[in-house]
Design a protein around this motif. Structure first.
Motif, PDB file in Angstrom:
ATOM      1  N   UNK A  58      28.579  33.340  50.118  1.00 55.57           N
ATOM      2  CA  UNK A  58      29.687  32.609  50.732  1.00 55.57           C
ATOM      3  C   UNK A  58      30.775  32.256  49.713  1.00 55.57           C
ATOM      4  N   UNK A  59      30.487  32.431  48.425  1.00 51.34           N
ATOM      5  CA  UNK A  59      31.485  32.126  47.393  1.00 51.34           C
ATOM      6  C   UNK A  59      32.548  33.218  47.365  1.00 51.34           C
ATOM      7  N   UNK A  60      33.747  32.835  47.016  1.00 52.32           N
ATOM      8  CA  UNK A  60      34.856  33.776  46.937  1.00 52.32           C
ATOM      9  C   UNK A  60      35.623  33.502  45.659  1.00 52.32           C
ATOM     10  N   UNK A  61      35.900  34.550  44.916  1.00 48.77           N
ATOM     11  CA  UNK A  61      36.628  34.399  43.662  1.00 48.77           C
ATOM     12  C   UNK A  61      38.115  34.181  43.964  1.00 48.77           C
ATOM     13  N   UNK A  62      38.727  33.220  43.294  1.00 47.61           N
ATOM     14  CA  UNK A  62      40.141  32.916  43.509  1.00 47.61           C
ATOM     15  C   UNK A  62      40.897  32.953  42.182  1.00 47.61           C
ATOM     16  N   UNK A  63      42.203  33.157  42.288  1.00 43.88           N
ATOM     17  CA  UNK A  63      43.072  33.147  41.113  1.00 43.88           C
ATOM     18  C   UNK A  63      43.058  31.759  40.495  1.00 43.88           C
ATOM     19  N   UNK A  64      42.986  31.716  39.177  1.00 49.81           N
ATOM     20  CA  UNK A  64      42.918  30.452  38.454  1.00 49.81           C
ATOM     21  C   UNK A  64      44.219  29.657  38.582  1.00 49.81           C
ATOM     22  N   UNK A  65      45.343  30.349  38.644  1.00 49.18           N
ATOM     23  CA  UNK A  65      46.642  29.683  38.662  1.00 49.18           C
ATOM     24  C   UNK A  65      47.086  29.356  40.084  1.00 49.18           C
ATOM     25  N   UNK A  66      47.089  30.359  40.960  1.00 51.29           N
ATOM     26  CA  UNK A  66      47.651  30.174  42.294  1.00 51.29           C
ATOM     27  C   UNK A  66      46.611  29.914  43.374  1.00 51.29           C
ATOM     28  N   UNK A  67      45.370  30.258  43.138  1.00 49.70           N
ATOM     29  CA  UNK A  67      44.330  30.089  44.153  1.00 49.70           C
ATOM     30  C   UNK A  67      44.290  31.232  45.145  1.00 49.70           C
ATOM     31  N   UNK A  68      44.973  32.318  44.844  1.00 51.68           N
ATOM     32  CA  UNK A  68      45.028  33.457  45.758  1.00 51.68           C
ATOM     33  C   UNK A  68      43.659  34.142  45.825  1.00 51.68           C
ATOM     34  N   UNK A  69      43.161  34.450  47.048  1.00 52.81           N
ATOM     35  CA  UNK A  69      41.816  34.996  47.166  1.00 52.81           C
ATOM     36  C   UNK A  69      41.729  36.508  46.996  1.00 52.81           C
ATOM     37  N   UNK A  70      42.849  37.203  46.984  1.00 55.97           N
ATOM     38  CA  UNK A  70      42.798  38.668  46.929  1.00 55.97           C
ATOM     39  C   UNK A  70      43.466  39.196  45.679  1.00 55.97           C
ATOM     40  N   UNK A  71      43.045  40.388  45.279  1.00 60.57           N
ATOM     41  CA  UNK A  71      43.668  41.067  44.159  1.00 60.57           C
ATOM     42  C   UNK A  71      43.422  40.397  42.824  1.00 60.57           C
ATOM     43  N   UNK A  72      42.194  39.906  42.604  1.00 60.77           N
ATOM     44  CA  UNK A  72      41.880  39.213  41.357  1.00 60.77           C
ATOM     45  C   UNK A  72      41.244  40.158  40.347  1.00 60.77           C
ATOM     46  N   UNK A  73      41.564  39.937  39.106  1.00 62.64           N
ATOM     47  CA  UNK A  73      40.927  40.663  38.010  1.00 62.64           C
ATOM     48  C   UNK A  73      39.850  39.761  37.419  1.00 62.64           C
ATOM     49  N   UNK A  74      38.623  40.267  37.378  1.00 59.50           N
ATOM     50  CA  UNK A  74      37.498  39.454  36.905  1.00 59.50           C
ATOM     51  C   UNK A  74      37.641  39.058  35.444  1.00 59.50           C
ATOM     52  N   UNK A  75      38.182  39.965  34.640  1.00 53.49           N
ATOM     53  CA  UNK A  75      38.278  39.691  33.202  1.00 53.49           C
ATOM     54  C   UNK A  75      39.164  38.485  32.908  1.00 53.49           C
ATOM     55  N   UNK A  76      40.209  38.314  33.670  1.00 54.19           N
ATOM     56  CA  UNK A  76      41.176  37.258  33.408  1.00 54.19           C
ATOM     57  C   UNK A  76      41.071  36.102  34.388  1.00 54.19           C
ATOM     58  N   UNK A  77      40.541  36.343  35.585  1.00 51.76           N
ATOM     59  CA  UNK A  77      40.487  35.312  36.613  1.00 51.76           C
ATOM     60  C   UNK A  77      41.850  35.056  37.238  1.00 51.76           C
ATOM     61  N   UNK A  78      42.712  36.056  37.186  1.00 54.48           N
ATOM     62  CA  UNK A  78      44.073  35.929  37.702  1.00 54.48           C
ATOM     63  C   UNK A  78      44.334  37.003  38.746  1.00 54.48           C
ATOM     64  N   UNK A  79      45.270  36.713  39.653  1.00 56.57           N
ATOM     65  CA  UNK A  79      45.669  37.730  40.607  1.00 56.57           C
ATOM     66  C   UNK A  79      46.638  38.690  39.931  1.00 56.57           C
ATOM     67  N   UNK A  80      46.880  39.800  40.586  1.00 61.22           N
ATOM     68  CA  UNK A  80      47.661  40.871  39.979  1.00 61.22           C
ATOM     69  C   UNK A  80      49.069  40.484  39.580  1.00 61.22           C
ATOM     70  N   UNK A  81      49.796  39.804  40.467  1.00 64.40           N
ATOM     71  CA  UNK A  81      51.188  39.495  40.140  1.00 64.40           C
ATOM     72  C   UNK A  81      51.290  38.417  39.063  1.00 64.40           C
ATOM     73  N   UNK A  82      50.355  37.478  39.001  1.00 58.06           N
ATOM     74  CA  UNK A  82      50.361  36.465  37.945  1.00 58.06           C
ATOM     75  C   UNK A  82      50.023  37.120  36.612  1.00 58.06           C
ATOM     76  N   UNK A  83      49.065  38.048  36.643  1.00 61.14           N
ATOM     77  CA  UNK A  83      48.697  38.777  35.430  1.00 61.14           C
ATOM     78  C   UNK A  83      49.891  39.558  34.894  1.00 61.14           C
ATOM     79  N   UNK A  84      50.610  40.213  35.788  1.00 64.50           N
ATOM     80  CA  UNK A  84      51.785  40.994  35.387  1.00 64.50           C
ATOM     81  C   UNK A  84      52.843  40.105  34.748  1.00 64.50           C
TER      82      UNK A  84
END
Length: 100
Positions: A58-84
């Motif tokens: 039931x757990x879902x990985x979220x972006x560390x900065x924005x809390x976005x549930x999709x498009x996350x990179x495990x290595x950084x814990x960030x979503x794609x657009x924040x990582x970019x």
């Protein structure tokens, strides 16, 4: 940006999962050792008695900065657009910039 209630719900699920981790793990070991079907039903009833949100699926990985549930990179814990954005601003050393 995800709403605060969704982020808090995820935090609550994480705490529940950590609390019931060992309680959930022991009946699963018993289930693999049980031979009779009636024993397995009893063990399954114990598992069903636990809170639903305490399951690890039931757990879902979220972006560390924005809390976005999709498009996350495990290595950084960030979503794609924040990582970019962070790579372009040179906040992540070692990451190569490219024309995305």
């Amino acid at each position: 940006m995800a709403t605060k209630s969704l982020i808090e719900r995820e935090n609550k699920r994480l705490k529940l999962e950590q609390k019931y981790h060992w309680i959930r793990r022991s009946p699963k070991k018993e289930m693999s050792k049980a031979i009779a079907l009636s024993e397995k039903w009893e063990i399954q009833a114990k598992l069903e008695a636990l809170p639903r949100n305490s399951g690890p699926t039931r757990l879902h990985r979220r972006c560390f900065v924005t809390g976005r549930p999709r498009g996350n990179y495990r290595d950084f814990g960030l979503s794609g657009h924040v990582l970019r954005e962070m790579v372009h601003e040179c906040f992540l050393p070692g990451a190569t910039r490219s024309s995305w």
